[in-house]
Motif scaffolding. Structure first.
Motif, short mmCIF file in Angstrom:
data_model
loop_
_atom_site.label_atom_id
_atom_site.label_comp_id
_atom_site.label_asym_id
_atom_site.label_seq_id
_atom_site.Cartn_x
_atom_site.Cartn_y
_atom_site.Cartn_z
N LYS A 65 -59.91 64.18 28.44
CA LYS A 65 -59.04 64.84 29.62
C LYS A 65 -58.41 63.81 30.57
O LYS A 65 -57.18 63.81 30.99
CB LYS A 65 -59.99 65.85 30.18
CG LYS A 65 -59.68 67.43 29.48
CD LYS A 65 -58.49 67.81 29.84
CE LYS A 65 -58.36 69.44 29.44
NZ LYS A 65 -56.93 70.06 29.51
N LYS A 68 -55.79 61.45 29.13
CA LYS A 68 -54.84 62.43 28.58
C LYS A 68 -54.65 62.23 27.15
O LYS A 68 -53.60 61.89 26.64
CB LYS A 68 -53.39 61.87 29.46
CG LYS A 68 -53.50 62.26 30.71
CD LYS A 68 -52.30 62.03 31.46
CE LYS A 68 -52.35 62.54 32.89
NZ LYS A 68 -53.39 62.16 33.76
N LYS A 69 -55.67 62.16 26.16
CA LYS A 69 -55.75 62.21 24.89
C LYS A 69 -55.91 63.23 24.38
O LYS A 69 -56.39 64.39 24.90
CB LYS A 69 -56.82 61.21 24.39
CG LYS A 69 -56.83 59.58 24.75
CD LYS A 69 -57.91 58.89 24.27
CE LYS A 69 -57.80 57.40 24.74
NZ LYS A 69 -56.61 56.80 23.83
#
Length: 334
Positions: A65, A68-69
């Protein structure tokens, strides 16, 4: 023109086997050892297992999170890592130990190297070795089996007098410590699991049930575990000083984390060779390294360090054992 076929992008042959299905099978295979560990050591074992699994999943979720994966917590790989780590811990460790170990396994060993398939060593074993080095006293404090019968009490008192076990009243000598002290061990207790040790390593019977499931589902092959155990046995017979003594040999095979390591951690896809010849070579090296650690190392155990050391040798093993390609490269003027 109506008979033309639409051709999709490769690959054209697809398998139903996915990362999720493999991890689910591994988790299922670990259920017998987990259940026996809880039965053997009580509520502490259950709390350690739950803490380790939850921390592993949360660590992976928070990292992905934050970075941002894409989220991969649904593939069960973090669950398996947490469960394996817990099964390699003593039931007497405080709950912050599996928390620290799980964060190290997922964040440092797995996610910082790119996630599943990119890690260069087994995350659970790397975390266990990190904990062994950092918190040796707590990690080597093994609880006596809750189902150990009263007839074995004098043996534990003997080890207590020899300073082999801690004096807190709840920890006991592991089978490997007993063997190193020159004592014989009860092989039936080793097979069933009525011994001191980590949560998941004590019952050979439970481990073999899970291993049989993995073999039947073709999640693993026989090559790595069989060659591992065979080469380790040969090493013991040659350098153990006991020859073919069955109590010494079987005690080493059944004691400690050898069976759990051979079937569940040495066979990890990401950290083991991909070729059949590589499996055989890798298994032989594992057996030799484990023998060296156990017979000549400071600790009676050695499986964890042997496996992560051999993980580092996998690229070399694959380079040596890759099959030759058919044909040859053409010259520029041909």
């Amino acid at each position: 023109m109506s008979n033309l076929y639409n051709v999709s992008a490769s690959p054209h042959t697809r398998s139903r086997v996915t990362t999720t299905s493999i991890m689910q099978d591994v988790a299922i295979a670990l259920i017998p050892a987990s259940i026996f560990g809880i039965f053997n050591f009580g509520i502490n074992a259950l709390l350690i297992i739950l803490t380790s699994i939850v921390t592993s999943v949360l660590t992976e979720y928070v990292y992905e999170k934050a970075m941002k994966k894409p989220l991969t917590t649904g593939d069960y790989s973090a669950v398996v890592t947490g469960l394996l780590l817990a099964l390699n811990l003593s039931a007497s460790v405080p709950l912050w130990i599996p928390v620290v170990g799980s964060i190290f396994a997922i964040l440092v060993v797995k996610m910082l190297y790119g996630g599943i398939g990119q890690n260069f060593m087994n995350p659970a074993l790397a975390a266990r070795c990190f904990l062994l080095i950092s918190f040796a006293g707590r990690m080597n404090n093994f609880q006596i089996s809750a189902i150990t019968n009263n007839d074995s009490a004098p043996n534990f008192l003997q080890y207590l007098n020899k300073g082999v076990i801690a004096i807190d009243g709840v920890s006991g000598a592991t089978p490997l410590a007993a063997i190193r002290a020159g004592e014989s061990v009860d092989l039936m207790n080793l097979f069933i699991g009525r011994t001191a040790g980590t949560i998941g390593e004590t019952s050979v019977a439970a481990i073999l049930i899970g291993a049989a499931y993995l073999l039947l589902k073709k999640v693993i092959t026989w090559r790595i575990p069989v060659m591992y155990l065979a080469s380790f046995s040969v090493f013991l017979m040659l350098f153990g000083g006991k020859g073919l003594d069955p109590n010494f040999l079987i005690g080493h095979l059944f004691g400690g984390g050898l069976m759990l390591g051979a079937f569940f951690m040495a066979t990890d896809y990401s950290t083991s060779p991909i070729t059949a010849k590589g499996h055989i070579v890798y298994g032989i090296i594992l057996g030799i390294m484990t023998g060296l650690f156990r017979l000549f190392g400071a600790s009676p155990e050695g499986v964890s360090f042997a496996i992560i050391f051999c993980n580092l040798l996998v690229p070399l093993v694959e380079k040596v054992t890759l099959p030759n390609m058919f044909g040859k490269e053409a010259k520029a003027n041909e």
